[in-house]
Enzyme design. Structure first.
Site, short mmCIF file in Angstrom:
data_model
loop_
_atom_site.label_atom_id
_atom_site.label_comp_id
_atom_site.label_asym_id
_atom_site.label_seq_id
_atom_site.Cartn_x
_atom_site.Cartn_y
_atom_site.Cartn_z
N GLN A 297 53.02 -36.12 -19.81
CA GLN A 297 53.63 -35.53 -18.63
C GLN A 297 52.59 -35.12 -17.57
O GLN A 297 51.42 -34.92 -17.86
CB GLN A 297 54.46 -34.30 -19.02
CG GLN A 297 55.74 -34.61 -19.77
CD GLN A 297 55.53 -34.88 -21.24
OE1 GLN A 297 54.46 -34.63 -21.78
NE2 GLN A 297 56.56 -35.39 -21.89
N TRP A 572 57.39 -26.59 -17.51
CA TRP A 572 57.02 -26.51 -18.92
C TRP A 572 56.82 -25.07 -19.36
O TRP A 572 55.92 -24.39 -18.87
CB TRP A 572 55.72 -27.31 -19.15
CG TRP A 572 55.26 -27.44 -20.56
CD1 TRP A 572 55.94 -27.97 -21.61
CD2 TRP A 572 53.97 -27.07 -21.07
NE1 TRP A 572 55.15 -27.97 -22.75
CE2 TRP A 572 53.93 -27.42 -22.44
CE3 TRP A 572 52.83 -26.48 -20.49
CZ2 TRP A 572 52.83 -27.19 -23.25
CZ3 TRP A 572 51.72 -26.26 -21.30
CH2 TRP A 572 51.72 -26.61 -22.67
N ALA A 574 55.34 -23.37 -22.26
CA ALA A 574 54.36 -23.92 -23.19
C ALA A 574 54.80 -23.77 -24.64
O ALA A 574 55.33 -22.73 -25.04
CB ALA A 574 53.00 -23.25 -22.98
N ASP A 575 54.54 -24.82 -25.41
CA ASP A 575 54.80 -24.80 -26.85
C ASP A 575 53.51 -24.70 -27.65
O ASP A 575 53.55 -24.63 -28.87
CB ASP A 575 55.56 -26.06 -27.26
CG ASP A 575 54.77 -27.32 -26.95
OD1 ASP A 575 54.05 -27.81 -27.83
OD2 ASP A 575 54.85 -27.81 -25.81
N HIS A 607 61.55 -26.77 -22.98
CA HIS A 607 61.30 -25.62 -23.86
C HIS A 607 61.75 -24.28 -23.31
O HIS A 607 61.39 -23.24 -23.88
CB HIS A 607 59.81 -25.52 -24.25
CG HIS A 607 59.23 -26.78 -24.77
ND1 HIS A 607 57.91 -27.12 -24.61
CD2 HIS A 607 59.80 -27.80 -25.46
CE1 HIS A 607 57.68 -28.30 -25.15
NE2 HIS A 607 58.82 -28.73 -25.68
N GLU A 628 62.70 -31.69 -23.73
CA GLU A 628 62.74 -31.13 -25.08
C GLU A 628 63.25 -29.70 -24.96
O GLU A 628 62.76 -28.92 -24.15
CB GLU A 628 61.34 -31.12 -25.70
CG GLU A 628 60.90 -32.46 -26.26
CD GLU A 628 59.55 -32.39 -26.95
OE1 GLU A 628 59.22 -33.36 -27.64
OE2 GLU A 628 58.84 -31.38 -26.79
N TYR A 631 61.31 -25.26 -29.00
CA TYR A 631 60.95 -25.41 -30.40
C TYR A 631 61.29 -24.16 -31.22
O TYR A 631 61.57 -24.25 -32.41
CB TYR A 631 59.44 -25.60 -30.54
CG TYR A 631 58.86 -26.91 -30.06
CD1 TYR A 631 59.65 -27.89 -29.47
CD2 TYR A 631 57.49 -27.17 -30.20
CE1 TYR A 631 59.10 -29.08 -29.04
CE2 TYR A 631 56.93 -28.35 -29.77
CZ TYR A 631 57.73 -29.31 -29.19
OH TYR A 631 57.19 -30.49 -28.76
#
Length: 730
Positions: A297, A572, A574-575, A607, A628, A631
């Site tokens: 990305q 995003w 962050a994961d 996320h 996504e 998580y």
């Protein structure tokens, strides 16, 4: 009329002839005239290359705003641009909607280059073209482009012709010939003769390739010329930019490369790097005249010419998500392991590869096959409905730096710079920009914006204590080298007014330690103006919550202004990295759209803890969606929405009556067991709310997604063992 038979009229001669009333004359340089549009009080500019339409966009008159007024001896005059020596033509050979636009590209003055000066009662003049008998207008609906297409004279058709500029020059004037502006130490301007050039490039890469969340930012600017045997590896927060007016004016004969950051040839964390506006012959690539561009990305690859082949992963390793726009590849594009990809207005010899979600918009030779056939999951839209390409920095033929702002295109296919031509649009001299550097305060930057300056951010981190306010129509805000904006005192980073024609490109928005509500707000809440003729466009805007440090915000991006175009964004939460966890980097939504007729290409959102996208406006269009879901929900009971288990990734509000989206992929990677998402997408059931080519995927061992859209589509199988698709809904 032959060149040597022409004579330039000083403005005072026009006054004496009775054509122009009541002008204040100067004894100095009387033959040099300026044209100032009453429509917006800006001066008319002609570029040195003669490849751009005349525009009334200059706040002050300098070299590009000087014209000789030439007497044709038949009651008309012609205007010769001093910067190029070319005459201004009302070109009737241009295809619609460009017919009759004024352009300084003729060496002689024939009928299309002749104008009658018509005095007006208020002391201004109108210009009637001999080409078609129409009056010249500084059309603010086209960003101030001059076009001969009006039957009557109103405000936009009035001009002031004067010997001297009526406003002082800006405080940050254009550089002298060959002298670059002061962009600061993080901008590296190089040429084919730069000493130890390979060492300079390698030094930047060695610092940036491991710099996943560090503060360093770099822009490498390649001046026009051929760079033989040069290898350019590109690491984090590095942008390589050609400074030609055309991509082929900068030619790298060697290699341009993105290497996988993680072990095992894994490029799924190859973020925040890019290349724009030059050509590459991959003679030093990975073999077979092929360059390796292993990315995921936030990788802007724009306005590039690959004189060979390109492969989008490394040695068969993972890669996930990327972007082409305005790109020409002479040979083959091999998408390899890419899970999803969007290509807009690009061309190539051939394309091979497909995984879950490949979208082609305005691509004349997209690959054969169609969604949902395995190995051919291609979503193809023949024309891009509306777009204005990203502005780019370049060096004009006189050595001056400037920014080219491409014109709005509608129903387009293919690249904007084909056949050696320039991209239509307007050129803004660098002197009309405030060049921001790290350490500049928000108050100082806002003062420049309020004064009508455009804004160019150089690489680095900008800690802001108040929002940047972009309020003037047609303002260009351009970042190079991933400049990063952050606020730690709970203030939004940027807010815009409900005005026409804003361009905001190439910025990185980082959430701060104190929750700020929103990072970027486009148009105020309740914005209602129609901007269809001159929309705001956002290019390559990247948002991050956590990762470098703990951060929080409720909504990353809020779009309230109607007709806004978003051209590639990654939002995003962050994961991985620092400050990552359910309570450490909280954020509800990535994107909230309240405006009507908003169009988005390349929408990546990941996320966030509730809906990734909430769409409230009518007439929305989305071309490619990759998401996504979070998580890290701690339990099913703690992650239930009003409509069931989990929060749909893409939510179209119940009151929306028209919306359409193409090429969507929603993925789950739950770290805790026993968690399900009932619906990847939720939308009202309405014949004018339509979705095309959707897929859902469960990565990992836990949970999954029960339906693709509403209650349609089967449940995912863990470890991507079953990836349900829905081709059309309803």
């Amino acid at each position: 009329m032959a060149w040597n038979q022409e004579r330039a009229w000083p403005v005072h001669a026009l006054v004496a002839a009775g054509w122009i009333a009541a002008l204040t004359l100067s004894a100095q340089d009387a033959d040099a005239a300026t044209l100032r549009a009453v429509a917006n009080n800006n001066f008319v500019s002609a570029t040195a290359t003669g490849t751009s339409y005349l525009t009334a966009t200059a706040g002050a008159a300098q070299s590009w705003e000087q014209f000789d007024v030439v007497n044709n001896g038949n009651g008309t005059v012609s205007f010769r641009a001093r910067i190029s020596g070319n005459f201004v033509s009302a070109d009737l050979n241009l295809t619609q909607p460009n017919t009759g636009r004024l352009i300084a590209n003729r060496r002689t003055a024939d009928a299309w280059e002749q104008f009658t000066v018509v005095p007006q009662s208020n002391g201004t003049v109108a210009l009637r073209s001999a080409a078609n008998g129409q009056y010249v207008s500084a059309d603010l609906n086209l960003g101030g482009v001059l076009v001969a297409n009006r039957n009557a004279v109103q405000a936009w058709e009035q001009f002031v012709i004067a010997d001297q500029p009526t406003t002082p020059p800006p405080t940050n004037p254009p550089p002298t010939t060959g002298t670059p502006p002061d962009f600061g130490s993080s901008v590296h301007i190089v040429s084919p003769t730069t000493p130890n050039l390979q060492g300079v490039i390698d030094g930047i890469y060695n610092a940036q390739q491991p710099n996943h969340f560090g503060p360093r930012r770099d822009a490498i600017l390649l001046t026009p010329g051929t760079y033989n045997n040069l290898r350019i590896p590109v690491g984090f927060y590095t942008q390589v930019l050609g400074l030609g007016s055309h991509p082929d004016q900068v030619h790298v004969n060697g290699d341009l490369r993105s290497n996988a950051f993680l072990g095992g040839d894994n490029a799924t964390q190859n973020f925040w790097r890019g290349a724009e506006n030059f050509s590459v012959t991959p003679s030093l690539g990975i073999g077979n005249n092929t360059m390796q561009w292993a990315v995921s990305q936030a990788i802007p690859f724009r306005r590039m010419h690959v004189r060979g082949n390109i492969k989008l992963n490394q040695n068969g390793g993972w890669s996930s998500g990327g972007w082409f726009s305005d790109v020409l590849v002479d040979g083959q594009v091999n998408s390899a392991s890419q899970q999803q990809w969007i290509s807009r207005n690009s061309q190539w010899g051939s394309w091979t590869g497909s995984n879950w979600n490949m979208v082609f918009v305005g691509v004349p030779n997209a690959p054969a096959g169609s969604f949902p056939t395995a190995g051919q999951r291609y979503t193809k839209i023949a024309q891009t409905p509306v777009i204005r390409e990203k502005p780019f920095l370049f060096i004009d033929t006189d050595g001056s730096y400037a920014v080219r702002v491409p014109a709005l295109r509608q129903n387009s296919s293919g690249i904007s710079w084909n056949n050696g031509g320039a991209t239509p649009g307007r050129t803004v001299p660098i002197g009309q920009f405030y060049i921001a550097k790290p350490g500049d305060t928000a108050a100082a930057i806002n003062t420049q914006l309020a004064a009508g300056r455009h804004l160019l951010f150089t690489p680095g981190t900008y800690v802001l204590t108040q929002p940047l306010r972009v309020n003037n129509p047609d303002t260009v805000v351009l970042g190079i080298g991933f400049p990063t904006l952050r606020s730690d005192n709970g203030q939004p980073l940027m807010q815009t007014a409900d005005v026409d024609g804003l361009t905001i490109s190439g910025l990185f928005f980082d959430a701060g330690a104190t929750e700020s509500g929103v990072l970027l707000e486009v148009g105020p809440n309740g914005a209602a103006a129609n901007h269809a003729a001159n929309p705001t466009v956002l290019h390559d805007l990247f948002f991050r919550i956590g990762g470098a440090a703990a951060g929080k915000v409720r909504i990353a991006l809020s779009v309230n202004a109607n007709n806004t175009i978003v051209d590639h964004t990654w939002l995003w939460r962050a994961d991985h990295g620092a400050g990552v966890g359910w309570t450490q980097n909280p954020s509800e939504n990535g994107l909230w759209v309240n405006g009507n007729d908003v169009t988005m290409y390349g929408l990546f959102v990941e996320h966030f803890q509730k809906h990734q996208v909430v769409w409230n406006g009518n007439g929305g269009r989305v071309y490619f969606y990759q998401s996504e879901i979070p998580y890290d929900p701690q339990s099913q009971a703690g992650w239930n929405s009003p409509t069931g288990r989990g929060w749909a990734s893409y939510k179209v509000a119940d009151n929306v009556t028209s919306h359409e989206a193409w090429g969507l992929g929603v993925y789950s990677v739950f770290t805790n067991g026993g968690i399900l998402l009932d619906r990847a997408i939720e939308a009202p059931v309405n014949g004018n709310v339509r979705f095309h080519n959707m897929i859902s995927v469960c990565l990992g061992n836990n949970g999954g997604i029960v339906h693709v859209i509403n209650n349609t589509g089967a449940q995912t199988g863990c470890n991507a063992s079953f990836t349900p698709t829905v081709t059309n809904f309803p």
